[in-house]
Structures are given as structure tokens and as C-alpha cells.
Design an enzyme around this catalytic site. Structure first.
Site, PDB file in Angstrom:
ATOM      1  N   GLY A  35       0.733  -1.255   0.000  1.00 32.23           N
ATOM      2  CA  GLY A  35       0.000   0.000   0.000  1.00 32.23           C
ATOM      3  C   GLY A  35       0.760   1.301   0.000  1.00 32.23           C
ATOM      4  O   GLY A  35       0.127   2.356  -0.039  1.00 32.23           O
ATOM      5  N   GLY A  86       2.726   2.653  -2.332  1.00 28.53           N
ATOM      6  CA  GLY A  86       3.044   3.194  -3.648  1.00 28.53           C
ATOM      7  C   GLY A  86       2.235   4.436  -4.005  1.00 28.53           C
ATOM      8  O   GLY A  86       1.110   4.634  -3.525  1.00 28.53           O
ATOM      9  N   CYS A  95      -1.000   3.412  -5.670  1.00 26.66           N
ATOM     10  CA  CYS A  95      -1.654   2.272  -5.026  1.00 26.66           C
ATOM     11  C   CYS A  95      -2.729   2.787  -4.081  1.00 26.66           C
ATOM     12  O   CYS A  95      -2.496   3.728  -3.317  1.00 26.66           O
ATOM     13  CB  CYS A  95      -0.629   1.445  -4.250  1.00 26.66           C
ATOM     14  SG  CYS A  95      -1.345   0.020  -3.398  1.00 26.66           S
TER      15      CYS A  95
END
Length: 347
Positions: free
Chosen positions: A181, A183, A186
Site C-alpha cells: 500500500g 506506492g 496504489c
């Protein structure tokens, strides 16, 4: 249900405390590292940064460009075997040693990877990538890959906790990919409520992996060269970059024009854009866990690579590390509430 009271930290929550140094210049810092991997027995030397296996980052063109900086590229899994063959015919042996072959965990993915690896023995890295590395099927696939490719260096993930890191290493992974998570494109944490602050994940997984002779790559969460330094300072052996390498000439994203200005599309690999492109849309039983953004064109990636490496060298000089290998031993993190003076950031 239970609650863990321990504080977990991301890169934005800390700075690296400076220390006395005998280094006279940033040019004195050696960024190259040499690794011998636990299962494959292969030895590799280079700068331990990896371009992410996203189809708007991990392209053949990116691999060609970053090999000149001794940086790895995890080439995305959506190239055909024929496209791989054409690339290998034109790429030098030096470029190929900086390439990771990415794969999913389906039977079709496995068979395709078998064919790609058979094209050239210089392809020594396999990157097995799923969003959720906690499934039993994934662990079994890693074991299957290790049995099939005993001399290939296998990178597998993603996970964020020590016990799963150990499980993957014991199943055959040489390098474990850490991050759920963090990114830039993301949205897993927003859509699912699941995740782990990246710096704490790196610290905990590095401790677990190194105890077994394995290694980790910090995947996601880096927005600037200082974050890369923090990831290495936290114990990461490699750092994987997506957003920092997106939007360049070599990145492979679609270019759109608005009001006379050109932008490149960059999207997460679980986004609606990615699923529309590769699997015909978002399945009825799932939600997209990524977003699509438009980035101003940033020119050749070489300029960004130099900026990242320069920042990393500078970080090493601030703590007296003459080699990147020494950075984690010389790192003391301090918790902070601000990173920078932002008064002119909007100008």
C-alpha cells in the site's frame, strides 16, 4: 480482534541524524554492492536499486538506460515471448545482467517464464509478484519456482511482516519484496484498510530476513532521494522505485496532450486502467486498488537516476559511510513532525 500498541513509522516520520565523517567528497562514496544469494548461489554486483515491474516503468527501454548506471530493472510481465526474444537479440550481456524477469503465479505465467528464461542463460533474476504475498498458493508457487530454477535468483512478494518474510525465504526466495500500500498510485490501504507503514515494515522484515541469510527489497513509498536513503538506512538490501522513474522517455506510458502541454499516463498495476488493458476490465468480484495519474513529461531517465544516486551519496557523507553497505550501521533515525520548509513549494 486485537490492537498492537507499537508505533509504526513511514519515511515521512523520520530524518537521519548526521554524524562525524572523515569523507572529503561525495565522490568518495561507493554505491556498488556485491551480494551472494542464499538459494541460487549467484553473485551479483551493482547499485541495488530496481525499477519496478510496472508496465509504465519496467520496460526494455528502461532496462537499457538504467544498466548504464548499474541499476536493475524488473521488466513487467506483459511482454510476449517474441518481444523478449527481440530484446535479447539486441541487448548486451551487461544489460541482461541488470534485468529481472517478472511473473505472476498462474500456470500460464509459469510456462511463459520457462520459455523466456530459456532464451538466454544471462537472465539470472526472476521476480514473482502478487499484491498479497500471504496466500498459501503464493508460497507454494515460490517453492515450485525454486525447484524449477535452482540457480536463478528469486525475488518474491509482497509482504510486510517478519514471519511471512521468513516463510518465503524458507520456501526458496532469495529476496523478499516488502510493501503493501505505500506506492504513489496504489489505493490498497484506502480500499481495504490493510497496510503497514513502510519504514517499520523494512526494519522488521530486514531483521527477519537477515537472520536466515535472505535479503529484502523495499518496494514503494519513496517520493524523493532522501526516502531511498532512509530505506537503505532501515536495512533494505535493495530499493524498488516506481513513481520516481515514471513519466520519462523510457517509461512506456501513453502520452496525452492538454492545453498544449504533454503528459504521460502512470497507473498502478491493480488499477482500472491496468485491468482494462491486460485482462479486459475489472472483475465483478473485485475493486480496483490503484489509480491513474498524468505526469508532465520528464525527459530522459538518466537525469533522474543521477539525482537519486547523488542524493544517496550525499546521505552517506552526512553519516560517515564510505560505502552504501555501511549506511544502515551508521543510521540513527530521529522522529520528526516536519521534513522540509514548504513555503515556496507551490511556486
Amino acid at each position: 480482534m486485537r490492537i498492537e500498541e507499537d508505533l509504526k513509522l513511514g519515511f515521512k516520520d523520520v530524518l537521519i541524524r548526521p554524524k562525524r565523517s572523515t569523507l572529503k567528497s561525495r565522490s568518495d562514496v561507493e554505491l556498488e554492492r556485491q551480494f551472494t544469494f542464499k538459494h541460487s548461489g549467484q553473485t551479483w554486483s551493482g547499485v541495488p536499486i530496481i525499477a519496478a515491474n510496472m508496465d509504465t516503468v519496467g520496460t526494455f527501454e528502461m532496462a537499457q538506460a538504467l544498466a548504464g548506471f548499474d541499476i536493475l530493472t524488473a521488466v513487467h510481465k506483459h511482454y510476449t515471448v517474441e518481444e523478449w526474444a527481440a530484446f535479447i537479440n539486441t541487448a548486451s550481456a551487461d544489460v541482461l545482467k541488470h534485468v529481472m524477469v517478472s511473473t505472476g503465479t498462474s500456470d500460464a505465467d509459469f510456462e511463459k517464464t520457462v520459455q523466456i528464461l530459456a532464451l538466454n542463460p544471462a537472465l539470472n533474476f526472476v521476480c514473482i509478484d502478487v499484491a498479497n504475498g500471504y496466500s498459501e498458493h503464493f508460497v507454494q508457487f515460490v517453492a515450485k519456482a525454486r525447484e524449477a530454477w535452482p540457480t536463478k535468483t528469486i525475488c518474491a512478494g509482497n509482504v510486510v511482516t517478519g514471519e511471512m518474510c521468513e516463510e518465503l525465504i524458507l520456501s526458496g526466495a532469495d529476496i523478499v519484496k516488502v510493501g503493501i500500500g505505500p506506492g504513489s498510485v496504489c489505493t490498497t490501504r484506502v480500499k481495504t484498510g490493510v497496510g503497514y507503514p513502510q519504514l517499520s515494515a523494512v526494519i522488521e522484515c530486514a531483521d527477519a530476513a537477515h537472520g536466515l541469510g535472505g535479503m529484502i527489497v523495499s518496494d514503494g513509498g519513496c517520493t524523493m532521494p532522501g526516502d531511498v536513503a532512509k530505506a537503505f538506512g532501515g536495512g533494505a538490501d535493495f530499493v524498488m522505485l516506481g513513481g520516481m522513474l515514471a513519466g520519462h522517455e523510457e517509461s512506456g506510458g501513453s502520452v496525452v496532450e492538454e492545453n498544449g502541454e504533454k503528459f504521460m499516463l502512470f497507473y498502478g498495476m491493480s488499477s482500472e486502467s491496468a485491468m482494462n488493458r491486460h485482462v479486459g476490465g475489472v472483475a465483478k468480484y473485485r475493486a480496483a486498488e490503484g489509480k491513474t495519474v498524468k505526469l508532465p513529461l520528464r525527459g530522459p531517465v538518466g537525469n533522474t537516476a543521477r539525482d537519486i544516486l547523488g542524493g544517496l551519496r550525499s546521505a552517506c557523507t552526512y553519516v560517515g559511510a564510505s560505502r552504501l553497505k555501511e549506511l544502515t550501521k551508521r543510521t540513527t533515525f530521529i522522529r520528526v513532525q516536519e521534513q522540509e520548509n514548504r513555503i515556496f513549494n507551490s511556486l
